[in-house]
Motif scaffolding. Structure first.
Motif, short mmCIF file in Angstrom:
data_model
loop_
_atom_site.label_atom_id
_atom_site.label_comp_id
_atom_site.label_asym_id
_atom_site.label_seq_id
_atom_site.Cartn_x
_atom_site.Cartn_y
_atom_site.Cartn_z
N MET A 1 0.84 -1.20 0.00
CA MET A 1 0.00 0.00 0.00
C MET A 1 0.87 1.24 0.00
SD MET A 1 -2.57 1.46 2.83
CE MET A 1 -1.18 2.51 3.31
N LYS A 2 0.57 2.14 -0.92
CA LYS A 2 1.39 3.33 -1.08
C LYS A 2 0.44 4.52 -1.28
CE LYS A 2 5.34 4.81 -3.91
NZ LYS A 2 4.79 6.12 -4.32
N PHE A 3 0.78 5.65 -0.70
CA PHE A 3 -0.04 6.84 -0.91
C PHE A 3 0.00 7.17 -2.40
CE2 PHE A 3 -1.28 11.24 -1.01
CZ PHE A 3 -2.24 11.31 -0.02
N ILE A 40 2.88 17.95 -8.46
CA ILE A 40 3.24 19.19 -7.78
C ILE A 40 4.26 18.85 -6.69
CG2 ILE A 40 0.99 19.02 -6.58
CD1 ILE A 40 1.20 21.94 -5.90
N GLY A 41 5.49 19.24 -6.95
CA GLY A 41 6.54 18.98 -5.97
C GLY A 41 6.75 17.51 -5.67
N GLN A 43 4.45 15.05 -5.95
CA GLN A 43 3.25 14.34 -5.48
C GLN A 43 2.12 14.57 -6.49
OE1 GLN A 43 2.45 12.27 -2.71
NE2 GLN A 43 0.68 12.13 -4.04
N MET B 1 11.13 23.37 -3.99
CA MET B 1 9.76 23.17 -3.55
C MET B 1 9.38 21.69 -3.65
SD MET B 1 6.24 24.51 -5.11
CE MET B 1 6.13 22.88 -5.84
N LYS B 2 8.87 21.17 -2.56
CA LYS B 2 8.55 19.75 -2.50
C LYS B 2 7.18 19.62 -1.84
CE LYS B 2 10.79 15.49 -0.91
NZ LYS B 2 9.63 14.97 -0.17
N PHE B 3 6.37 18.70 -2.33
CA PHE B 3 5.09 18.46 -1.67
C PHE B 3 5.36 17.98 -0.24
CE2 PHE B 3 1.18 16.39 -0.48
CZ PHE B 3 0.21 17.19 -1.08
N VAL B 6 -0.85 16.60 3.25
CA VAL B 6 -2.24 16.97 3.05
C VAL B 6 -2.91 16.91 4.42
CG1 VAL B 6 -2.70 14.60 2.32
CG2 VAL B 6 -4.42 16.32 1.93
N GLY B 41 1.41 5.22 3.99
CA GLY B 41 1.91 4.76 2.69
C GLY B 41 3.00 5.65 2.12
N GLN B 43 3.50 8.94 2.77
CA GLN B 43 3.13 10.35 2.64
C GLN B 43 2.62 10.87 3.98
OE1 GLN B 43 3.27 12.73 0.02
NE2 GLN B 43 2.71 13.94 1.80
N LEU B 45 0.14 12.66 6.28
CA LEU B 45 -1.28 13.05 6.31
C LEU B 45 -1.52 13.71 7.66
CD1 LEU B 45 -4.24 12.66 5.03
CD2 LEU B 45 -4.40 10.71 6.58
N VAL B 57 -3.55 21.45 1.44
CA VAL B 57 -2.35 20.75 0.99
C VAL B 57 -1.18 21.67 1.29
CG1 VAL B 57 -3.50 19.35 -0.78
CG2 VAL B 57 -2.54 21.57 -1.40
N VAL B 59 3.09 22.57 0.64
CA VAL B 59 4.37 22.36 -0.03
C VAL B 59 5.46 22.99 0.84
CG1 VAL B 59 3.42 22.25 -2.37
CG2 VAL B 59 4.11 24.44 -1.43
N ILE B 89 -2.20 30.32 1.39
CA ILE B 89 -2.77 31.06 0.29
C ILE B 89 -3.96 30.23 -0.23
CG2 ILE B 89 -0.60 32.21 -0.28
CD1 ILE B 89 -0.25 30.32 -2.62
N VAL B 97 -3.74 26.33 0.38
CA VAL B 97 -2.43 25.74 0.13
C VAL B 97 -1.46 26.39 1.11
CG1 VAL B 97 -0.59 25.33 -1.55
CG2 VAL B 97 -2.96 25.49 -2.33
N LEU B 99 2.27 27.15 2.45
CA LEU B 99 3.70 27.13 2.19
C LEU B 99 4.34 26.94 3.56
CD1 LEU B 99 4.01 30.20 -0.23
CD2 LEU B 99 3.51 27.81 -0.77
#
Lengths: 111, 111
Positions: A1-3, A40-41, A43, B1-3, B6, B41, B43, B45, B57, B59, B89, B97, B99
């Protein structure tokens, strides 16, 4: 399972795509009238028309895991235009979580 | 810039944490009364109390990028309990979003 991705609402897909391109150098992976898939970045971010797709987070699962989750929850599996398949479940506060499966060789992302 | 992450709403953080642990083997990175940070997974959250933090979300940006964005938008920089700093923003359809900046050596995640 992966995001896999997060999907947020937009009532004008081209306008949102342009905003994320301008502000976050988003790259378009897929786009049609009702949704877009952006990078985006590092993801995947989906933009969805809320009347057609609920905003959600998605985790990628195998076909076996998807079939098992469908049986366990009683939620039928949806087939999508891009070749993926999935079901939505909901957390205790109504947030949608998609279990998404990319059948090898059968999605638009394989070409 | 990297995600970076969320964030989705929850009105009972422990209950949501337990649900994501059970269903998605989520690992807890940080948790207090009003929010939690999970690894699901691969990421991050976040679960947030909507009266305290908007769903969003995020970044990750450098301090220089954050300062520049704050000046450009006129949005003052918030400092958070975990040592991060950020601004929100909004995209054309009201999605927040963030930052977010992790000043090296100054967040709870560095220890």
């Amino acid at each position: 399972m992966k995001f896999d991705h997060v999907a947020i609402p937009s009532s004008n897909i081209p306008q949102s795509v342009e905003w994320y391109r301008q502000h976050f150098a988003a790259e378009v992976i897929y786009q049609d009238k009702s949704w877009a898939f952006l990078n985006i970045g590092g993801q995947k971010l989906a933009l969805v028309t809320p009347t057609q797709h609920p905003p959600h987070v998605a985790v990628a699962v195998s076909e076996e895991e998807l079939n098992a989750a469908s049986k366990q929850t009683g939620v039928p599996i949806d087939s999508h235009r891009d070749g993926t398949k999935g079901i939505y479940i909901h957390d205790p506060f109504g947030n949608a979580v998609e279990l998404i499966c990319y059948p090898p060789g059968k999605t638009v992302y394989d070409s």
